[in-house]
Each structure stands twice: as structure tokens, then as C-alpha cells.
Design a protein around this motif. Structure first.
Motif, PDB file in Angstrom:
ATOM      1  N   ARG A 103       0.755  -1.260  -0.013  1.00  0.00           N
ATOM      2  CA  ARG A 103      -0.281   0.005   0.013  1.00  0.00           C
ATOM      3  C   ARG A 103       0.805   1.321  -0.090  1.00  0.00           C
ATOM      4  O   ARG A 103       1.978   1.395   0.493  1.00  0.00           O
ATOM      5  N   HIS A 104       0.401   2.206  -0.712  1.00  0.00           N
ATOM      6  CA  HIS A 104       0.734   3.715  -0.801  1.00  0.00           C
ATOM      7  C   HIS A 104       0.880   4.132   0.988  1.00  0.00           C
ATOM      8  O   HIS A 104      -0.295   4.375   1.415  1.00  0.00           O
ATOM      9  N   ARG A 105       2.010   4.483   1.550  1.00  0.00           N
ATOM     10  CA  ARG A 105       1.960   4.900   2.801  1.00  0.00           C
ATOM     11  C   ARG A 105       1.381   6.511   2.887  1.00  0.00           C
ATOM     12  O   ARG A 105       1.539   7.077   2.045  1.00  0.00           O
ATOM     13  N   GLU A 153      -1.961   8.795   3.933  1.00  0.00           N
ATOM     14  CA  GLU A 153      -3.540   9.263   3.699  1.00  0.00           C
ATOM     15  C   GLU A 153      -4.263   8.335   2.561  1.00  0.00           C
ATOM     16  O   GLU A 153      -5.368   7.652   2.707  1.00  0.00           O
ATOM     17  N   CYS A 154      -3.443   8.173   1.627  1.00  0.00           N
ATOM     18  CA  CYS A 154      -3.915   7.532   0.313  1.00  0.00           C
ATOM     19  C   CYS A 154      -4.363   6.005   0.534  1.00  0.00           C
ATOM     20  O   CYS A 154      -5.357   5.628   0.373  1.00  0.00           O
ATOM     21  N   ALA A 155      -3.289   5.328   0.968  1.00  0.00           N
ATOM     22  CA  ALA A 155      -3.337   3.855   1.317  1.00  0.00           C
ATOM     23  C   ALA A 155      -3.667   3.250   0.340  1.00  0.00           C
ATOM     24  O   ALA A 155      -4.193   1.734   0.354  1.00  0.00           O
ATOM     25  N   GLY A 156      -3.768   3.557  -0.981  1.00  0.00           N
ATOM     26  CA  GLY A 156      -3.959   2.611  -1.975  1.00  0.00           C
ATOM     27  C   GLY A 156      -3.128   1.519  -2.404  1.00  0.00           C
ATOM     28  O   GLY A 156      -1.924   1.821  -1.931  1.00  0.00           O
TER      29      GLY A 156
END
Length: 154
Positions: free
Chosen positions: A115-117, A119-122
Motif C-alpha cells: 500500500r501507498h503509505r 493518507e492515500c493507502a491505495g
């Protein structure tokens, strides 16, 4: 170590395997990348590999410039093994191998996602993209262009 069985090949993949192709190597790199492990004992406990094997892999990583060995930040007698930029650049390799394993070797759902670290967390995925047209070619649409076979136009 694999040994220098690739000496006659002009192949960067073969050269890379000489450095990270041994059993446990990419798992050590994985745990340094994604778990932030730096201490010998932490790698040993997490992976459960023999101390002599771990020592050999870490020494090789230091020798090849994938990690640096430095005194423990807490001031203990131990050392830390910290990834260098060269070592951190193995991240896409670990992600790609994990995604392949998720598809072809995992018994059920993927055990980990990347995951993208922040707020995004995508979810993070790797893609093959043509630099010229921006398309995503299928594996059978990608060919190797070995420099040894190129002809000079000058």
C-alpha cells in the motif's frame, strides 16, 4: 553463492542473481525493506535461518553495496545492517515476485498487499509500460533487444 556460472553471458539478470539469487537473500531484503529490520538477531528470529547462512548473506550484501554495516544506534555492541539506495532499489523486484507468487503459488488469498503509505493507502501494483506509446504490452509483446546483436549505423 551461485558460483560464477554466468561468466560467459552478457546478461544483467544473471549478474543480479549472483548477488540476490540465493535462498533467503530476497527474504532478508524483503524484511529490511518492508519491516525495517536492521539487526542480525531480528533477521534470524523472523526468518529462522541458520546463523552462519544469515551472516554469509549479510556479509555479501555489504560487500556488494546493498547494505552498510554500522554500529547499533542504541550504542550496544551489536551492528545494524541498513539498506543503501542500491539495496532499496530492489523493492520493485520483491513486489513483482510477490505478485507473481500471489497469482501462481499462494494457496488462497494473497497474504500481504503493498500500500501507498500515508493518507492515500491505495494498493501498489507494478506495470510494464512502453516509454514511447504509453501502452501496457502483454508478455508476448515484449522482446529483448540485446546490444550484442545490434548493428552500428555510424
Amino acid at each position: 553463492m551461485l558460483g560464477r556460472i554466468y561468466e560467459t553471458q552478457d546478461c544483467s539478470a544473471a549478474r543480479a542473481l549472483e548477488i540476490v539469487g540465493e535462498r533467503w537473500s530476497l527474504l532478508i531484503i524483503r524484511d529490511a525493506l518492508f519491516l525495517g529490520l536492521t539487526r542480525f538477531g531480528d533477521f534470524q528470529r523472523r526468518l529462522g535461518l541458520a546463523r552462519n547462512v544469515l551472516a554469509a548473506r549479510l556479509d555479501r550484501f555489504v560487500e556488494e553495496g546493498l547494505m552498510t554495516r554500522r554500529p547499533d544506534a542504541a550504542g550496544s555492541a551489536y551492528h545494524e545492517y541498513v539498506l543503501t539506495p542500491k539495496g532499496r532499489e530492489l523493492q520493485p523486484v520483491v513486489i513483482a515476485l510477490t505478485h507473481w507468487g500471489d497469482r501462481w503459488a499462494a494457496p488462497s488469498d494473497p497474504p500481504v498487499t503493498f500500500r501507498h503509505r500515508g493518507e492515500c493507502a491505495g494498493e501498489v501494483h507494478l506495470e510494464t509500460v512502453c516509454e514511447h506509446c504509453g501502452n501496457h504490452p502483454a508478455p508476448d509483446e515484449v522482446e529483448a533487444d540485446p546490444r550484442a546483436l545490434r548493428t552500428s549505423t555510424t
